[in-house]
Design a protein around this motif. Structure first.
Motif, mmCIF file in Angstrom:
data_model
loop_
_atom_site.group_PDB
_atom_site.id
_atom_site.type_symbol
_atom_site.label_atom_id
_atom_site.label_comp_id
_atom_site.label_asym_id
_atom_site.label_seq_id
_atom_site.Cartn_x
_atom_site.Cartn_y
_atom_site.Cartn_z
ATOM 1 N N LEU A 149 13.537 -0.865 2.228
ATOM 2 C CA LEU A 149 14.047 -2.222 2.035
ATOM 3 C C LEU A 149 15.573 -2.258 1.997
ATOM 4 O O LEU A 149 16.191 -3.155 2.560
ATOM 5 C CB LEU A 149 13.493 -2.799 0.728
ATOM 6 C CG LEU A 149 12.022 -3.199 0.710
ATOM 7 C CD1 LEU A 149 11.612 -3.595 -0.705
ATOM 8 C CD2 LEU A 149 11.763 -4.353 1.663
ATOM 9 N N ARG A 150 16.166 -1.296 1.296
ATOM 10 C CA ARG A 150 17.618 -1.334 1.102
ATOM 11 C C ARG A 150 18.382 -0.790 2.300
ATOM 12 O O ARG A 150 19.490 -1.248 2.582
ATOM 13 C CB ARG A 150 18.010 -0.539 -0.149
ATOM 14 C CG ARG A 150 17.598 -1.184 -1.459
ATOM 15 C CD ARG A 150 18.169 -0.462 -2.662
ATOM 16 N NE ARG A 150 17.740 0.945 -2.726
ATOM 17 C CZ ARG A 150 18.517 1.974 -2.432
ATOM 18 N NH1 ARG A 150 19.772 1.775 -2.053
ATOM 19 N NH2 ARG A 150 18.057 3.217 -2.519
ATOM 20 N N ARG A 151 17.793 0.186 2.992
ATOM 21 C CA ARG A 151 18.508 0.828 4.087
ATOM 22 C C ARG A 151 17.616 0.971 5.315
ATOM 23 O O ARG A 151 17.270 2.086 5.719
ATOM 24 C CB ARG A 151 19.025 2.206 3.639
ATOM 25 C CG ARG A 151 20.033 2.113 2.511
ATOM 26 C CD ARG A 151 20.709 3.441 2.262
ATOM 27 N NE ARG A 151 21.872 3.307 1.417
ATOM 28 C CZ ARG A 151 22.782 4.255 1.223
ATOM 29 N NH1 ARG A 151 22.627 5.437 1.818
ATOM 30 N NH2 ARG A 151 23.819 4.056 0.449
ATOM 31 N N PRO A 152 17.228 -0.141 5.905
ATOM 32 C CA PRO A 152 16.372 -0.059 7.096
ATOM 33 C C PRO A 152 17.119 0.580 8.259
ATOM 34 O O PRO A 152 18.339 0.455 8.384
ATOM 35 C CB PRO A 152 16.045 -1.526 7.387
ATOM 36 C CG PRO A 152 17.190 -2.285 6.806
ATOM 37 C CD PRO A 152 17.601 -1.525 5.583
ATOM 38 N N ARG A 153 16.342 1.257 9.104
ATOM 39 C CA ARG A 153 16.927 1.889 10.285
ATOM 40 C C ARG A 153 16.290 1.387 11.578
ATOM 41 O O ARG A 153 16.422 2.011 12.614
ATOM 42 C CB ARG A 153 16.790 3.414 10.188
ATOM 43 C CG ARG A 153 17.781 4.030 9.218
ATOM 44 C CD ARG A 153 17.544 5.516 9.026
ATOM 45 N NE ARG A 153 18.695 6.167 8.421
ATOM 46 C CZ ARG A 153 19.039 6.078 7.153
ATOM 47 N NH1 ARG A 153 18.308 5.367 6.337
ATOM 48 N NH2 ARG A 153 20.117 6.691 6.695
ATOM 49 N N SER A 154 15.584 0.274 11.495
ATOM 50 C CA SER A 154 15.023 -0.335 12.693
ATOM 51 C C SER A 154 15.168 -1.847 12.589
ATOM 52 O O SER A 154 15.093 -2.415 11.497
ATOM 53 C CB SER A 154 13.542 0.039 12.865
ATOM 54 O OG SER A 154 12.738 -0.648 11.933
ATOM 55 N N GLY A 209 10.362 7.013 4.150
ATOM 56 C CA GLY A 209 10.935 6.946 2.819
ATOM 57 C C GLY A 209 10.109 6.100 1.887
ATOM 58 O O GLY A 209 9.091 5.520 2.266
ATOM 59 N N ALA A 210 10.558 6.039 0.631
ATOM 60 C CA ALA A 210 9.925 5.163 -0.344
ATOM 61 C C ALA A 210 10.176 3.719 0.058
ATOM 62 O O ALA A 210 11.128 3.403 0.796
ATOM 63 C CB ALA A 210 10.485 5.437 -1.735
ATOM 64 N N PHE A 266 0.794 -1.219 0.000
ATOM 65 C CA PHE A 266 0.000 0.000 0.000
ATOM 66 C C PHE A 266 0.830 1.275 0.000
ATOM 67 O O PHE A 266 0.322 2.329 -0.366
ATOM 68 C CB PHE A 266 -0.924 0.023 1.219
ATOM 69 C CG PHE A 266 -2.079 -0.928 1.121
ATOM 70 C CD1 PHE A 266 -3.210 -0.608 0.406
ATOM 71 C CD2 PHE A 266 -2.021 -2.166 1.742
ATOM 72 C CE1 PHE A 266 -4.271 -1.488 0.308
ATOM 73 C CE2 PHE A 266 -3.074 -3.058 1.659
ATOM 74 C CZ PHE A 266 -4.203 -2.713 0.929
ATOM 75 N N GLY A 267 2.055 1.212 0.432
ATOM 76 C CA GLY A 267 2.781 2.432 0.723
ATOM 77 C C GLY A 267 3.545 3.018 -0.435
ATOM 78 O O GLY A 267 4.517 2.430 -0.903
ATOM 79 N N GLU A 268 3.115 4.185 -0.918
ATOM 80 C CA GLU A 268 3.967 4.984 -1.778
ATOM 81 C C GLU A 268 5.136 5.510 -0.933
ATOM 82 O O GLU A 268 6.267 5.577 -1.388
ATOM 83 C CB GLU A 268 3.169 6.134 -2.380
ATOM 84 C CG GLU A 268 2.002 5.648 -3.240
ATOM 85 C CD GLU A 268 0.979 6.736 -3.508
ATOM 86 O OE1 GLU A 268 1.261 7.897 -3.127
ATOM 87 O OE2 GLU A 268 -0.072 6.430 -4.079
ATOM 88 N N ARG A 269 4.782 5.888 0.299
ATOM 89 C CA ARG A 269 5.800 6.204 1.298
ATOM 90 C C ARG A 269 5.455 5.454 2.573
ATOM 91 O O ARG A 269 4.289 5.194 2.861
ATOM 92 C CB ARG A 269 5.849 7.716 1.574
ATOM 93 C CG ARG A 269 6.289 8.544 0.391
ATOM 94 C CD ARG A 269 6.248 10.023 0.744
ATOM 95 N NE ARG A 269 7.280 10.372 1.712
ATOM 96 C CZ ARG A 269 7.151 11.337 2.635
ATOM 97 N NH1 ARG A 269 6.013 11.989 2.746
ATOM 98 N NH2 ARG A 269 8.134 11.609 3.456
ATOM 99 N N ILE A 270 6.486 5.113 3.324
ATOM 100 C CA ILE A 270 6.312 4.349 4.558
ATOM 101 C C ILE A 270 6.999 5.102 5.686
ATOM 102 O O ILE A 270 8.136 5.558 5.537
ATOM 103 C CB ILE A 270 6.907 2.936 4.432
ATOM 104 C CG1 ILE A 270 6.197 2.148 3.328
ATOM 105 C CG2 ILE A 270 6.812 2.186 5.758
ATOM 106 C CD1 ILE A 270 6.847 0.817 3.009
#
Length: 358
Positions: A224-229, A218-219, A202-206
């Motif tokens: 997916l590529r740079r998670p921060r959690s 972010g998108a 659903f997310g254009e942005r999350i």
């Protein structure tokens, strides 16, 4: 444009601090575990809670402003709200449920009937207009709840875990329908979920929420590529560590200290504080100390073996090392190495197998 910058405290144990901007015609997914503050944020937007500090505005109109003491009543806000349990009135028919908000807003009887009929037709509910919620399937109840929210043509649409009450088969069917509905909505949409896969659909942005804070926005591709959690990293299958460069070494390498251990990484160069991600595919597992050139070698016991779908040909190996790691190996490697919970192993990976980012 929706703009908010708010603080809300719930007792002594929880504080929400959130700042967001979202343009009309877009959907932002709020992703996070239970208790992260997602529903609290929706309730602040709907006016069901008031912020302790901050401001909320939509299209330049102020909805809440603690500096001036102003707070717009929920009934005066252009909001459609789809609750987790749908909250349909059990004593009203589908048509009466969908048209309830129009009547409450003072829309004339003829206009209310016309708009209700149009929405029922659009959502495939026209033949069910006279039924009560108890006579509907889960998917039909979900469509009725969304129809009731959208018949008001709201500037802001709030959806709180709208698929969680559905069984898996119905959820898959309804998910595509709901995605198309959100794409057509001309206002601002906020969609709450604790399911990362649902967020990607659903997310254009999350916006990833954790502990009352927005940890990352972010998108989908960036998330997916740079998670921060750790929550998102676990879903996408990465080992994630936050930390700091404590020493730079020759050859473009650096010592990177995390809360759970120290890694040798390819030097992030532009920052001391950073995140580093390690793919489980980059980690080798052995029963003896490795003789290769890997700069990162950690010993520990196997905590868990998790076969990967669909056939279990690859297995995720959860290791009690410092820092804790997850490797991915073939089923054949599990058998040849005799891997099992409690078996002591060595996990190794090169500095070049680590992805650092700010």
């Amino acid at each position: 444009m929706l703009r908010l910058d708010v603080v809300r405290r719930l007792g002594d144990a929880f504080e929400l601090r959130a700042a967001l901007e979202l343009a009309r015609g877009g959907t932002l997914v709020l992703l996070g575990e239970s208790g992260s503050g997602k529903t609290t944020l929706l309730r602040l937007l709907a006016g069901l809670l008031a912020p302790d500090q901050g401001r909320i505005e939509l299209d330049g109109a102020t909805w809440a402003d603690t500096a001036s003491g102003f707070g717009l009543e929920p009934s005066a806000r252009s909001v459609g709200y789809v609750f987790q349990d749908y909250a349909l009135f059990p004593h009203l028919s589908v048509a009466e449920n969908v048209g309830f908000g129009l009547r409450a807003a003072g829309v004339g009887r003829g206009e209310a009937r016309r708009r209700t009929a149009a929405v029922l037709e659009r959502f495939g509910l026209a033949s069910l207009a006279g039924r009560r919620p108890a006579a509907l399937s889960g998917g039909q109840q979900q469509r009725a709840a969304v129809a009731r929210a959208l018949v008001l043509e709201p500037a802001l649409l709030l959806l709180d875990e709208p698929l969680s009450a559905l069984d898996l088969a119905t959820r898959r069917q309804v998910r595509g329908e709901l995605r198309d509905i959100l794409r057509e909505h001309a206002g601002v949409s906020l969609y709450v979920t604790h399911q990362p896969m649902e967020a990607l659909v659903f997310g254009e942005r999350i916006a990833v929420m954790a502990g009352g804070r927005i940890a990352q926005v972010g998108a989908a591709d960036e998330i997916l590529r740079r998670p921060r959690s750790a929550y998102v990293a676990e879903f996408v299958g990465l080992n994630l560590f936050g930390g700091r460069v404590v020493r730079r070494e020759p050859g473009g390498l650096a010592r990177f200290r995390t809360a759970l251990g120290e890694l040798v990484v390819a030097d992030p160069v532009d920052a001391d504080d950073a995140f580093v991600a390690v793919s489980p595919h980059a980690i080798t597992v052995s029963r003896e100390p490795p003789a290769g050139s890997a700069q990162n070698v950690f010993a520990g016991v196997v905590r868990e073996l998790v076969p990967e779908p669909p056939l279990g040909e690859r297995v995720r190996v959860v290791l009690a090392t410092e820092p804790a790691l997850v490797a991915e190996v073939t089923r054949g490697a599990v058998e040849s190495l005799g891997l099992a919970p409690g078996v002591r192993v060595y996990a190794a990976f090169k500095a070049t197998g680590i992805t650092p980012y700010r």
